[in-house]
Design an enzyme around this catalytic site. Structure first.
Site, PDB file in Angstrom:
ATOM      1  CB  ILE A   1      -1.086   0.095   1.140  1.00 40.62           C
ATOM      2  CG1 ILE A   1      -0.261  -0.195   2.638  1.00 40.62           C
ATOM      3  CG2 ILE A   1      -1.868  -0.891   0.935  1.00 40.62           C
ATOM      4  CD1 ILE A   1      -0.827   0.147   3.822  1.00 40.62           C
ATOM      5  N   GLY A   2       2.018   1.121   0.101  1.00 42.14           N
ATOM      6  CA  GLY A   2       3.048   2.123  -0.045  1.00 42.14           C
ATOM      7  C   GLY A   2       4.469   2.002  -0.007  1.00 42.14           C
TER       8      GLY A   2
ATOM      9  N   GLY B   1       8.540   3.971  -0.041  1.00 46.52           N
ATOM     10  CA  GLY B   1       9.319   5.253   0.087  1.00 46.52           C
ATOM     11  C   GLY B   1      10.735   4.871   0.309  1.00 46.52           C
TER      12      GLY B   1
ATOM     13  CG  PHE C   1      10.088   4.349   4.725  1.00 44.66           C
ATOM     14  CD1 PHE C   1       9.317   3.207   4.835  1.00 44.66           C
ATOM     15  CD2 PHE C   1       9.406   5.360   4.117  1.00 44.66           C
ATOM     16  CE1 PHE C   1       8.144   2.879   4.301  1.00 44.66           C
ATOM     17  CE2 PHE C   1       8.039   5.386   3.800  1.00 44.66           C
ATOM     18  CZ  PHE C   1       7.459   4.250   3.904  1.00 44.66           C
TER      19      PHE C   1
ATOM     20  CB  VAL D   1       3.429   0.851   3.826  1.00 42.03           C
ATOM     21  CG1 VAL D   1       2.389   0.632   4.963  1.00 42.03           C
ATOM     22  CG2 VAL D   1       4.509   1.805   4.496  1.00 42.03           C
TER      23      VAL D   1
ATOM     24  CE  LYS E   1       6.568   3.559   7.651  1.00 41.04           C
ATOM     25  NZ  LYS E   1       6.611   5.100   8.382  1.00 41.04           N
TER      26      LYS E   1
ATOM     27  CG  ASP F   1       8.655  14.643   6.232  1.00 40.35           C
ATOM     28  OD1 ASP F   1       8.580  15.628   5.544  1.00 40.35           O
ATOM     29  OD2 ASP F   1       8.785  13.548   5.682  1.00 40.35           O
TER      30      ASP F   1
END
Length: 410
Positions: free
Chosen positions: A24-25, A27, A29, A32, A54, A150
């Protein structure tokens, strides 16, 4: 095709009690994923049925582990995404994967909410509700001695309240958070800025100074984006990151405040977007701002599921069937347990008994007793809730000034 998708999902492995779901995500990092419990009907479950996980390979998971540390230090807040613990899983090719188990925002992010409107911006009532949620979350983070660094719509998760049909805005992604500067300490400038250029304050863009006022500036940018449906610096010409940083760092202008909003909303934004940080309102002041008046709190009893951080909850013991029999616990069926004797798991447990703190690992059954020390923050949870529900007398709290004028050029 289905097999390929399953392989992509499971390349990081599943947890002891949860399956890894769809991506679903993604980045810098890591990634996710959705996570679903293996046995959601178990009476001994310690997670919600659906979570966001995550994850990253352990050697490059520093940012995610930092987020876990920050979430532990600031404690639980209804306006910050909750953490339910962490876990190491075995990925493909034998790699070790660090997983942070977080509250799932079923409503997506604030960006998704803005996009669904179709570019026209949100109605003022919705902007007020989400802004109040954000101010409460920022107030909590600042009161615990941290600066988020952030804040942006992508890092605001929309979490549903069961039965109400409404969503609450919760602050997430604290991997770049830092300790705020104490007044008696000399400021150390960071060699780089943290966060996203579009939401940086002038002092952060010019000299890397990021303290509590920079979160307030970012809040003002987010509110403008909610009102307009466009980025705060909606430039006629395309600017790259360096050009945008130069424009912000000069401090001669701020994001344009919309004309078609209320006087209270304009006043709120002016208090957030003062060029010099000393003139910006604090989160504590913004809680009493007229723009946030007249809102009714949703019934807190409508929260979905009461679950705990398995790495910190003293009431959690994962026992094998033999250990349960020895302790006289009622037996449970196979469907009620997700930890077998072969899948032994150790969870850190803390509990205060008769003024003493009991600390140990639940697996071994051995406890170390230490004298309990008061390590609570100067602002307790009850004080925080009181600050949200009732105005505090002027002598004990910063107040929103009745007449607030920002000098020319600041």
């Amino acid at each position: 095709m289905v097999k390929k998708k399953l392989c992509a999902r499971n390349k990081h492995g599943d947890g002891v009690s949860w399956y890894r779901g769809a991506l679903i995500g993604k980045g810098n990092f890591g990634c996710v994923y959705l996570a679903n419990l293996k046995k959601p009907k178990s009476k001994f479950r310690c997670f919600p049925n659906v979570m966001a996980v995550k994850c990253a390979e352990v050697s490059i998971s520093g940012s995610i582990q930092k987020e876990r540390e920050v979430l532990d230090n600031i404690g639980r807040c209804d306006y910050v995404i909750r953490c339910f613990g962490d876990e190491i899983t075995g990925g493909e090719n034998g790699e070790m994967v660090y997983n942070l188990l977080l509250e799932y925002g079923s409503g997506g992010t604030l960006v998704d909410v803005i996009d669904r409107v179709g570019g026209g911006g949100l109605v003022e009532l919705d902007v007020k509700r989400y802004t109040r949620d954000l101010v409460r979350g920022i107030y909590w983070i600042h009161s615990k001695g941290y600066v988020h660094c952030d804040l942006k719509p992508d890092n605001v998760m929309m979490v549903g309240n069961c039965g109400s049909g409404e969503f609450r805005a919760k602050i997430g992604d604290l991997g770049l958070a830092k300790r705020g500067m104490r007044s008696n300490k000399k400021r150390k400038l960071d060699p780089y800025f943290r966060g996203t250029a579009m939401y940086l304050s002038p002092e952060a863009a010019a000299s890397g100074v990021q303290e509590c006022p920079c979160d307030i500036w970012a809040l003002g940018c987010i509110v403008i984006e909610m009102f307009t449906g466009r980025p705060p610096w909606d430039c006629t010409q395309d600017l790259d990151a360096d050009e945008l940083l130069e424009r912000i760092g000069e401090g001669r202008e701020s994001p344009k405040i919309p004309d078609d909003i209320s006087v209270e909303a304009k006043s709120f934004l002016k208090g957030c977007l003062a060029g010099k940080p000393m003139y910006r309102l604090t989160a504590e002041m913004l809680l009493n701002h007229p723009f946030l008046e007249g809102l009714v709190d949703a019934d807190e009893s409508e929260e979905c599921e009461e679950v705990s951080d398995v790495n910190a909850d003293s009431s959690l013991l994962l026992l094998s069937e033999a250990e349960a029999d020895e302790l006289g616990c009622p037996s449970c069926s196979e469907d009620d347990s997700f930890v077998s004797e072969e899948e032994s798991v150790s969870y850190w447990s803390e509990e205060v008994l008769n003024g003493e703190q009991v600390i140990g690992f639940a697996k071994e059954g051995t406890l170390n007793i230490h004298k309990s020390l008061d390590t609570s923050s100067s602002r307790s949870d009850s004080e925080f809730n009181h600050a949200l529900s009732k105005p505090v007398p002027t002598s004990t709290r910063q107040q929103y000034p009745g007449a607030f004028t920002i000098p020319t050029g600041v």
